[in-house]
Design a protein around this motif. Structure first.
Motif, PDB file in Angstrom:
ATOM      1  N   ILE A 307       0.902  -1.204  -0.066  1.00 29.77           N
ATOM      2  CA  ILE A 307       0.038  -0.022  -0.013  1.00 29.77           C
ATOM      3  C   ILE A 307       0.714   1.315   0.025  1.00 29.77           C
ATOM      4  O   ILE A 307       1.923   1.198   0.568  1.00 29.77           O
ATOM      5  CB  ILE A 307      -0.922   0.122   1.048  1.00 29.77           C
ATOM      6  CG1 ILE A 307      -2.146   1.295   1.029  1.00 29.77           C
ATOM      7  CG2 ILE A 307      -0.202   0.196   2.476  1.00 29.77           C
ATOM      8  CD1 ILE A 307      -3.035   1.130   2.011  1.00 29.77           C
ATOM      9  N   GLY A 308       0.591   2.240  -0.690  1.00 30.44           N
ATOM     10  CA  GLY A 308       1.017   3.491  -0.814  1.00 30.44           C
ATOM     11  C   GLY A 308       0.213   4.603  -0.079  1.00 30.44           C
ATOM     12  O   GLY A 308      -0.798   4.727   0.072  1.00 30.44           O
ATOM     13  N   LEU A 309       1.131   5.308   0.792  1.00 26.38           N
ATOM     14  CA  LEU A 309       0.517   6.354   1.612  1.00 26.38           C
ATOM     15  C   LEU A 309       0.891   7.695   1.273  1.00 26.38           C
ATOM     16  O   LEU A 309       2.031   7.938   0.763  1.00 26.38           O
ATOM     17  CB  LEU A 309       0.857   6.200   3.312  1.00 26.38           C
ATOM     18  CG  LEU A 309       0.510   4.959   3.989  1.00 26.38           C
ATOM     19  CD1 LEU A 309      -0.931   5.039   3.900  1.00 26.38           C
ATOM     20  CD2 LEU A 309       0.720   3.699   3.528  1.00 26.38           C
ATOM     21  N   PHE A 310       0.101   8.634   1.300  1.00 25.99           N
ATOM     22  CA  PHE A 310       0.450   9.893   1.193  1.00 25.99           C
ATOM     23  C   PHE A 310      -0.081  10.909   2.425  1.00 25.99           C
ATOM     24  O   PHE A 310      -1.232  11.156   2.474  1.00 25.99           O
ATOM     25  CB  PHE A 310       0.051  10.707  -0.267  1.00 25.99           C
ATOM     26  CG  PHE A 310       0.390  11.943  -0.588  1.00 25.99           C
ATOM     27  CD1 PHE A 310       1.505  12.173  -1.329  1.00 25.99           C
ATOM     28  CD2 PHE A 310      -0.347  13.054  -0.015  1.00 25.99           C
ATOM     29  CE1 PHE A 310       1.857  13.384  -1.917  1.00 25.99           C
ATOM     30  CE2 PHE A 310       0.178  14.409  -0.621  1.00 25.99           C
ATOM     31  CZ  PHE A 310       1.275  14.327  -1.390  1.00 25.99           C
ATOM     32  N   LEU A 311       0.764  11.550   3.206  1.00 24.12           N
ATOM     33  CA  LEU A 311       0.334  12.484   4.432  1.00 24.12           C
ATOM     34  C   LEU A 311       0.668  13.640   4.104  1.00 24.12           C
ATOM     35  O   LEU A 311       1.608  14.096   3.643  1.00 24.12           O
ATOM     36  CB  LEU A 311       0.902  11.661   5.645  1.00 24.12           C
ATOM     37  CG  LEU A 311       0.762  10.345   6.013  1.00 24.12           C
ATOM     38  CD1 LEU A 311       1.392   9.690   7.100  1.00 24.12           C
ATOM     39  CD2 LEU A 311      -1.058  10.011   5.745  1.00 24.12           C
ATOM     40  N   THR A 312      -0.218  14.566   4.815  1.00 27.75           N
ATOM     41  CA  THR A 312       0.204  16.089   4.501  1.00 27.75           C
ATOM     42  C   THR A 312      -0.166  16.573   5.947  1.00 27.75           C
ATOM     43  O   THR A 312      -0.969  16.065   6.849  1.00 27.75           O
ATOM     44  CB  THR A 312      -0.684  16.830   3.662  1.00 27.75           C
ATOM     45  OG1 THR A 312      -1.921  16.852   4.005  1.00 27.75           O
ATOM     46  CG2 THR A 312      -0.738  16.024   2.023  1.00 27.75           C
ATOM     47  N   ILE A 341       4.386  17.530  -0.214  1.00 23.39           N
ATOM     48  CA  ILE A 341       5.676  16.661   0.502  1.00 23.39           C
ATOM     49  C   ILE A 341       6.852  16.609  -0.647  1.00 23.39           C
ATOM     50  O   ILE A 341       6.569  15.895  -1.618  1.00 23.39           O
ATOM     51  CB  ILE A 341       5.193  15.305   0.941  1.00 23.39           C
ATOM     52  CG1 ILE A 341       3.828  15.873   1.646  1.00 23.39           C
ATOM     53  CG2 ILE A 341       5.974  14.531   1.593  1.00 23.39           C
ATOM     54  CD1 ILE A 341       4.200  16.519   2.914  1.00 23.39           C
ATOM     55  N   HIS A 342       8.126  16.991  -0.258  1.00 24.24           N
ATOM     56  CA  HIS A 342       9.264  16.705  -1.021  1.00 24.24           C
ATOM     57  C   HIS A 342       9.149  17.277  -2.533  1.00 24.24           C
ATOM     58  O   HIS A 342       9.552  16.525  -3.192  1.00 24.24           O
ATOM     59  CB  HIS A 342       9.679  15.324  -0.819  1.00 24.24           C
ATOM     60  CG  HIS A 342       9.892  14.736   0.602  1.00 24.24           C
ATOM     61  ND1 HIS A 342      10.554  15.595   1.613  1.00 24.24           N
ATOM     62  CD2 HIS A 342       9.533  13.674   1.316  1.00 24.24           C
ATOM     63  CE1 HIS A 342      10.707  14.889   2.517  1.00 24.24           C
ATOM     64  NE2 HIS A 342       9.845  13.850   2.541  1.00 24.24           N
ATOM     65  N   ALA A 361       4.614   8.848   0.739  1.00 23.03           N
ATOM     66  CA  ALA A 361       5.227  10.332   0.980  1.00 23.03           C
ATOM     67  C   ALA A 361       4.725  10.968   2.246  1.00 23.03           C
ATOM     68  O   ALA A 361       3.274  10.733   2.245  1.00 23.03           O
ATOM     69  CB  ALA A 361       4.724  11.156  -0.211  1.00 23.03           C
ATOM     70  N   GLY A 362       5.536  11.369   2.999  1.00 19.44           N
ATOM     71  CA  GLY A 362       4.980  12.087   4.289  1.00 19.44           C
ATOM     72  C   GLY A 362       4.933  11.295   5.415  1.00 19.44           C
ATOM     73  O   GLY A 362       4.642  11.915   6.581  1.00 19.44           O
ATOM     74  N   LEU A 363       5.405  10.064   5.504  1.00 21.66           N
ATOM     75  CA  LEU A 363       5.101   9.320   6.721  1.00 21.66           C
ATOM     76  C   LEU A 363       5.854   9.842   7.862  1.00 21.66           C
ATOM     77  O   LEU A 363       5.778   9.576   9.079  1.00 21.66           O
ATOM     78  CB  LEU A 363       5.749   8.075   6.390  1.00 21.66           C
ATOM     79  CG  LEU A 363       4.756   7.055   5.623  1.00 21.66           C
ATOM     80  CD1 LEU A 363       5.271   5.612   5.517  1.00 21.66           C
ATOM     81  CD2 LEU A 363       3.327   7.212   5.952  1.00 21.66           C
ATOM     82  N   GLU A 364       7.162  10.656   7.706  1.00 26.50           N
ATOM     83  CA  GLU A 364       7.990  11.339   8.728  1.00 26.50           C
ATOM     84  C   GLU A 364       7.004  12.305   9.503  1.00 26.50           C
ATOM     85  O   GLU A 364       7.585  12.680  10.705  1.00 26.50           O
ATOM     86  CB  GLU A 364       9.198  11.934   7.952  1.00 26.50           C
ATOM     87  CG  GLU A 364       9.022  13.086   7.098  1.00 26.50           C
ATOM     88  CD  GLU A 364       8.499  12.698   5.708  1.00 26.50           C
ATOM     89  OE1 GLU A 364       8.495  13.830   4.922  1.00 26.50           O
ATOM     90  OE2 GLU A 364       8.376  11.676   5.368  1.00 26.50           O
TER      91      GLU A 364
END
Length: 371
Positions: A307-312, A341-342, A361-364
């Motif tokens: 699964i791919g995640l994109f967090l903002t 993100i980046h 993207a954005g898991l950090e």
């Protein structure tokens, strides 16, 4: 300048989309009236269709809140009415015409989805698109009333009509924002049943995290969803359960994406109602949402391989300085194509995902300490 409610209504009427009669023209949006289908209060229901020039299809479920009990049923969101509201009533349906050119539906040359066909499942039933029954309740003045939880019936009626005008897609993207994100996770397999020859499918809910220990009871007894819908609900996290169920059925035959902001202001506010009985947005609730989101993502990564995640973390508009709420949904928003993100936008991340390059993207953002 911010438009008044009256100006928005006037604009919506000026830009009202025509009903489909005959065959659709490519690149043109149409309303699809669904015979016998009704909104929450009994008014006629319609969805939308746009036939594209490429052999690909987006099925997008609209947002619009949710009702989980008699108190919420008695407080729909009506145009011009202030106070506590929990789900969109039918008089907000006309506003849908104004979002058909926004976000993933944008027709600008830089939108790689611009030439795809689109089915937009509008929503005014307070049931995450899965309801099949009528819920009787008492209005605030004590008079008897009924909420038509017909979300599933309406969706099926729309799909039955829309697919007649489309060729089987080469690629299928099933998505939705807010309440529509819950619907996308619940009904992705159902959507796929309309296109059995399509083997390139992506499911991407946008902003869907609400924790409640009564989801199965609500889906079964209030929304009167089909058994296969409510029986898969075992935890507090309804979207997680539906995504788990989708993976159990489809495995790696489809691509899984999930996007959310880390302290979603709107979902945090509704979660406060579930937990404490009032629609408030507090700093503590936003920070708790971030913890809950991290827990959900840990499970998604463990149980849905690939699964791919994109967090903002973009701030929501109108926030008090001490309340760190973040934006609710982007798929149907002007910010959809903007780098976040980046240097990557939600649009570019989704486009990569549907084409087989799935990444995070954005898991950090979930591992930072809140100041």
């Amino acid at each position: 300048m911010t438009k008044s409610l009256e100006e928005w209504i006037k604009l919506a009427k000026e830009r009202q989309v025509e009903d489909l009669e005959g065959e659709p023209e490519e690149g043109q949006w149409y309303r699809i009236p669904v015979p016998g289908a009704v909104c929450a209060g009994g008014s006629p229901y319609w969805g939308y269709l746009r036939k594209g020039t490429e052999p690909n299809l987006i099925v997008c479920f609209s947002g619009g809140g949710v009702s989980i009990n008699e108190y919420t049923a008695a407080r729909p969101n009506r145009l011009g009415v202030t106070g506590e509201t929990f789900y969109s009533s039918e008089d907000t349906m006309l506003i849908n015409d104004l979002i058909l050119g926004i976000g993933i539906f944008n027709d600008e040359p830089d939108n790689p989805f611009r030439n795809w066909s689109r089915i937009f499942v509008s929503y005014s039933t307070g049931d995450f698109h899965v309801g099949n029954g009528d819920y009787h309740y008492a209005s605030p003045d004590g008079s008897p009333a009924v909420l038509h939880h017909h979300g599933y019936r309406n969706y099926r009626g729309l799909m039955d009509q829309a697919v007649k005008h489309l060729s089987p897609p080469a690629k299928l993207l099933i998505t939705g924002a807010s309440a529509g994100a819950f619907g996308a996770s619940a009904l992705a397999s159902d959507v796929m049943s309309y296109f059995p020859d399509c083997h390139d499918v992506t499911c991407c809910p946008d902003s869907s995290l609400l924790l409640y220990d009564q989801w199965q009871s609500v889906a079964r007894n209030i929304w009167q969803a089909e058994e296969r819908i409510w029986k898969s609900l075992h935890s507090f996290d309804i979207c997680l359960d539906w995504m788990r169920n989708l993976y159990a059925e489809k495995g790696n035959n489809i691509k899984y994406l999930y996007t959310c902001s880390i302290r979603d202001a709107m979902l945090s506010q509704y979660q406060h109602f579930i937990d404490y009985g009032t629609l408030e947005l507090t700093r503590e609730q936003c920070l708790q949402f971030e913890k809950d989101l991290k827990g959900m993502i840990d499970v998604l990564k463990a149980e849905l391989p690939g699964i791919g995640l994109f967090l903002t973390d973009s701030p929501a508009t109108g926030m008090a300085p001490e309340v760190p709420g973040t934006q609710h949904t982007r798929i149907l928003d002007f910010n959809f194509p903007l780098s976040d993100i980046h240097g990557v936008s939600l649009r570019d991340w989704m486009w990569s995902g549907v084409n087989g390059t799935v990444y995070d993207a954005g898991l950090e953002l979930l591992n930072r300490e809140e100041s």
